[in-house]
Every structure is written in structure tokens, then in C-alpha cells.
Design a protein around this motif. Structure first.
Motif, PDB file in Angstrom:
ATOM      1  N   THR A 121       0.759  -1.372  -0.041  1.00  0.00           N
ATOM      2  CA  THR A 121       0.090   0.118   0.083  1.00  0.00           C
ATOM      3  C   THR A 121       0.981   1.246   0.134  1.00  0.00           C
ATOM      4  O   THR A 121       0.564   2.100  -0.880  1.00  0.00           O
ATOM      5  CB  THR A 121      -1.113  -0.071   1.391  1.00  0.00           C
ATOM      6  OG1 THR A 121      -0.466  -0.094   2.316  1.00  0.00           O
ATOM      7  CG2 THR A 121      -1.951  -1.049   0.942  1.00  0.00           C
ATOM      8  N   VAL A 122       1.942   1.298   0.663  1.00  0.00           N
ATOM      9  CA  VAL A 122       3.022   2.273   0.603  1.00  0.00           C
ATOM     10  C   VAL A 122       3.254   2.587  -0.824  1.00  0.00           C
ATOM     11  O   VAL A 122       3.547   3.709  -1.300  1.00  0.00           O
ATOM     12  CB  VAL A 122       4.103   1.989   1.594  1.00  0.00           C
ATOM     13  CG1 VAL A 122       5.254   3.063   1.234  1.00  0.00           C
ATOM     14  CG2 VAL A 122       3.646   2.239   2.974  1.00  0.00           C
ATOM     15  N   THR A 123       3.835   1.488  -1.320  1.00  0.00           N
ATOM     16  CA  THR A 123       4.049   1.775  -2.713  1.00  0.00           C
ATOM     17  C   THR A 123       3.030   2.208  -3.780  1.00  0.00           C
ATOM     18  O   THR A 123       3.433   3.190  -4.513  1.00  0.00           O
ATOM     19  CB  THR A 123       4.797   0.431  -3.312  1.00  0.00           C
ATOM     20  OG1 THR A 123       6.058  -0.263  -2.409  1.00  0.00           O
ATOM     21  CG2 THR A 123       5.417   0.501  -4.714  1.00  0.00           C
ATOM     22  N   ALA A 124       1.965   1.681  -3.414  1.00  0.00           N
ATOM     23  CA  ALA A 124       0.740   2.000  -4.521  1.00  0.00           C
ATOM     24  C   ALA A 124       0.455   3.533  -4.376  1.00  0.00           C
ATOM     25  O   ALA A 124       0.449   4.182  -5.464  1.00  0.00           O
ATOM     26  CB  ALA A 124      -0.378   1.148  -4.197  1.00  0.00           C
ATOM     27  N   TYR A 125       0.511   4.052  -3.032  1.00  0.00           N
ATOM     28  CA  TYR A 125       0.169   5.415  -2.938  1.00  0.00           C
ATOM     29  C   TYR A 125       1.378   6.223  -3.265  1.00  0.00           C
ATOM     30  O   TYR A 125       1.175   7.528  -3.896  1.00  0.00           O
ATOM     31  CB  TYR A 125      -0.155   5.722  -1.494  1.00  0.00           C
ATOM     32  CG  TYR A 125      -1.699   5.268  -1.216  1.00  0.00           C
ATOM     33  CD1 TYR A 125      -2.709   5.929  -1.998  1.00  0.00           C
ATOM     34  CD2 TYR A 125      -2.124   4.263  -0.541  1.00  0.00           C
ATOM     35  CE1 TYR A 125      -4.088   5.504  -1.899  1.00  0.00           C
ATOM     36  CE2 TYR A 125      -3.499   3.904  -0.200  1.00  0.00           C
ATOM     37  CZ  TYR A 125      -4.455   4.492  -1.069  1.00  0.00           C
ATOM     38  OH  TYR A 125      -5.575   4.285  -0.835  1.00  0.00           O
ATOM     39  N   GLU A 126       2.653   6.119  -3.240  1.00  0.00           N
ATOM     40  CA  GLU A 126       3.795   6.767  -3.757  1.00  0.00           C
ATOM     41  C   GLU A 126       3.796   6.842  -5.025  1.00  0.00           C
ATOM     42  O   GLU A 126       3.888   7.795  -5.355  1.00  0.00           O
ATOM     43  CB  GLU A 126       5.131   5.848  -3.216  1.00  0.00           C
ATOM     44  CG  GLU A 126       5.829   5.992  -1.921  1.00  0.00           C
ATOM     45  CD  GLU A 126       7.085   5.152  -1.848  1.00  0.00           C
ATOM     46  OE1 GLU A 126       7.398   4.274  -2.755  1.00  0.00           O
ATOM     47  OE2 GLU A 126       7.455   5.132  -0.701  1.00  0.00           O
ATOM     48  N   ARG A 127       3.373   5.839  -5.679  1.00  0.00           N
ATOM     49  CA  ARG A 127       3.034   6.004  -7.055  1.00  0.00           C
ATOM     50  C   ARG A 127       2.007   6.634  -7.540  1.00  0.00           C
ATOM     51  O   ARG A 127       2.047   7.501  -8.385  1.00  0.00           O
ATOM     52  CB  ARG A 127       3.049   4.703  -7.897  1.00  0.00           C
ATOM     53  CG  ARG A 127       4.100   3.789  -7.817  1.00  0.00           C
ATOM     54  CD  ARG A 127       3.955   2.432  -8.211  1.00  0.00           C
ATOM     55  NE  ARG A 127       5.074   1.421  -8.135  1.00  0.00           N
ATOM     56  CZ  ARG A 127       4.900   0.191  -8.232  1.00  0.00           C
ATOM     57  NH1 ARG A 127       3.934  -0.412  -8.015  1.00  0.00           N
ATOM     58  NH2 ARG A 127       6.061  -0.538  -7.982  1.00  0.00           N
ATOM     59  N   ALA A 128       0.788   6.560  -6.994  1.00  0.00           N
ATOM     60  CA  ALA A 128      -0.306   7.500  -7.039  1.00  0.00           C
ATOM     61  C   ALA A 128      -0.137   8.751  -7.132  1.00  0.00           C
ATOM     62  O   ALA A 128      -0.667   9.564  -7.950  1.00  0.00           O
ATOM     63  CB  ALA A 128      -1.559   7.056  -6.085  1.00  0.00           C
ATOM     64  N   VAL A 129       0.593   9.324  -6.135  1.00  0.00           N
ATOM     65  CA  VAL A 129       1.084  10.825  -5.784  1.00  0.00           C
ATOM     66  C   VAL A 129       1.606  11.505  -7.215  1.00  0.00           C
ATOM     67  O   VAL A 129       1.211  12.350  -7.356  1.00  0.00           O
ATOM     68  CB  VAL A 129       1.873  10.959  -4.546  1.00  0.00           C
ATOM     69  CG1 VAL A 129       2.496  12.444  -4.866  1.00  0.00           C
ATOM     70  CG2 VAL A 129       0.957  10.614  -3.203  1.00  0.00           C
ATOM     71  N   ARG A 130       2.301  10.624  -7.921  1.00  0.00           N
ATOM     72  CA  ARG A 130       2.769  11.038  -9.159  1.00  0.00           C
ATOM     73  C   ARG A 130       2.078  10.807 -10.745  1.00  0.00           C
ATOM     74  O   ARG A 130       2.650  10.987 -11.638  1.00  0.00           O
ATOM     75  CB  ARG A 130       4.241  10.517  -9.289  1.00  0.00           C
ATOM     76  CG  ARG A 130       5.122  10.533  -7.816  1.00  0.00           C
ATOM     77  CD  ARG A 130       6.609  10.112  -8.342  1.00  0.00           C
ATOM     78  NE  ARG A 130       6.615   8.770  -8.486  1.00  0.00           N
ATOM     79  CZ  ARG A 130       6.981   8.035  -7.559  1.00  0.00           C
ATOM     80  NH1 ARG A 130       7.002   8.134  -6.374  1.00  0.00           N
ATOM     81  NH2 ARG A 130       6.851   6.439  -7.988  1.00  0.00           N
ATOM     82  N   HIS A 131       0.894  10.244 -10.354  1.00  0.00           N
ATOM     83  CA  HIS A 131       0.335  10.088 -11.502  1.00  0.00           C
ATOM     84  C   HIS A 131      -0.270  11.308 -12.207  1.00  0.00           C
ATOM     85  O   HIS A 131      -0.741  12.318 -11.742  1.00  0.00           O
ATOM     86  CB  HIS A 131      -1.045   9.086 -11.303  1.00  0.00           C
ATOM     87  CG  HIS A 131      -1.765   8.567 -12.309  1.00  0.00           C
ATOM     88  ND1 HIS A 131      -2.473   9.129 -13.170  1.00  0.00           N
ATOM     89  CD2 HIS A 131      -1.542   7.333 -12.739  1.00  0.00           C
ATOM     90  CE1 HIS A 131      -2.945   8.299 -14.283  1.00  0.00           C
ATOM     91  NE2 HIS A 131      -2.551   7.198 -13.860  1.00  0.00           N
ATOM     92  N   GLU A 132       0.210  11.474 -13.360  1.00  0.00           N
ATOM     93  CA  GLU A 132      -0.072  12.653 -14.423  1.00  0.00           C
ATOM     94  C   GLU A 132      -1.457  13.049 -14.640  1.00  0.00           C
ATOM     95  O   GLU A 132      -1.714  14.306 -14.732  1.00  0.00           O
ATOM     96  CB  GLU A 132       0.651  12.370 -15.566  1.00  0.00           C
ATOM     97  CG  GLU A 132       0.272  11.257 -16.440  1.00  0.00           C
ATOM     98  CD  GLU A 132       0.696  11.307 -17.829  1.00  0.00           C
ATOM     99  OE1 GLU A 132       0.149  10.954 -18.930  1.00  0.00           O
ATOM    100  OE2 GLU A 132       2.010  11.210 -17.863  1.00  0.00           O
TER     101      GLU A 132
END
Length: 149
Positions: free
Chosen positions: A107-118
Motif C-alpha cells: 500500500t505504501v508503494t501504491a500510494y507513492e506512485r499514485a501521488v505522481r500519477h499525471e
């Protein structure tokens, strides 16, 4: 497990997959609460579960705004997240928390990536950042607490 959630090209797919991930997490939390011998630890896990329930509410509202159907339960990964907890139960509370920590890694990884979603609008990014902070807090507590048991 290594999650691919957060790598979606389409924001709709991202929100849908985050919902699946959250429902999987909630199922793991339920399993964990049920299996922990320490009621004190189970109480803290229950508090963290509330964060996941709140994340589902926000993501469900996002799905509605995006015009997509929000998943109301986990996917096949749920068997893996809850299965780890069941196996860890054989070795006690520390093992259960270590298994939960590995679920939080996803979940940490998923939300780290989501923050950067264009395609994430500022309000979405703000939620993703808060959810990421929640997940970091959960993971840190589980890791630290497991070491003390």
C-alpha cells in the motif's frame, strides 16, 4: 509481494485498483485482529483499519466522480494477504505483525506512485499523499512493534 498498483496509465484504473488493494488490506486487518493474542495490539490494528475504511470512502467518491463502478470487495490478492496472516498465526503475534508489515509495503508503494500519477488532480494528489502517510505510519508501527515482541 510486489504490487503493480500505481503504474496504471489511466486514472480510472488507478482508482479501481487502489480500491481493490484497500479491500484486500481490510480483509487482512480483519484476519489479523481475529488472530492476535494481545487485545492491546488488536486494538491498535483496529484503529489502523479505520484509516483503510476512510480511504475506501474517499476512493469510492473518486470513482463516482470518474463515472466508474467502485469495487466493493477485494480481488484474488486477498487470498494472499489473508493467507500470510493465517500462516503467521502459527508463530505468534510478532510473526503476524511482520506479515501485516509486508502487506503495508504494497500500500505504501501504491500510494507513492499514485501521488505522481499525471492525471491526478490536486485534490486527488492531496488524498494520495495523506493515504501514503497513513500507510507509512501503519508499516512503521508494525515493524517496530514486531521487533519488541
Amino acid at each position: 509481494m510486489v504490487t503493480m498498483v500505481g503504474n496504471e496509465a489511466d486514472i480510472k484504473d488507478l482508482v479501481k485498483n487502489l480500491l481493490y488493494l484497500e479491500h484486500d488490506a481490510i480483509a487482512a486487518y480483519d484476519s489479523c485482529i481475529e488472530r492476535l493474542d494481545s487485545r492491546e495490539l488488536a486494538g491498535q490494528i483496529s484503529v489502523f483499519k479505520e484509516d483503510h475504511l476512510q480511504h475506501v470512502q474517499v476512493l469510492t467518491a473518486m470513482a463516482r466522480e470518474l463515472g466508474i463502478e467502485a469495487p466493493t470487495e477485494g480481488d484474488m490478492k486477498q487470498m494472499l494477504t489473508t493467507g500470510k496472516i493465517a500462516l503467521a498465526d502459527l508463530m505468534g503475534d510478532a510473526a503476524i505483525l511482520k506479515a501485516m508489515k509486508t502487506n503495508e509495503d504494497d500500500t505504501v508503494t501504491a500510494y507513492e506512485r499514485a501521488v505522481r500519477h499525471e492525471d491526478a488532480i490536486p485534490a486527488s494528489k492531496a488524498f494520495f499523499m495523506k493515504a501514503h502517510q497513513d500507510e507509512e505510519k501503519h508499516r512503521s508501527w508494525m515493524e517496530t512493534t514486531a521487533k519488541t515482541l
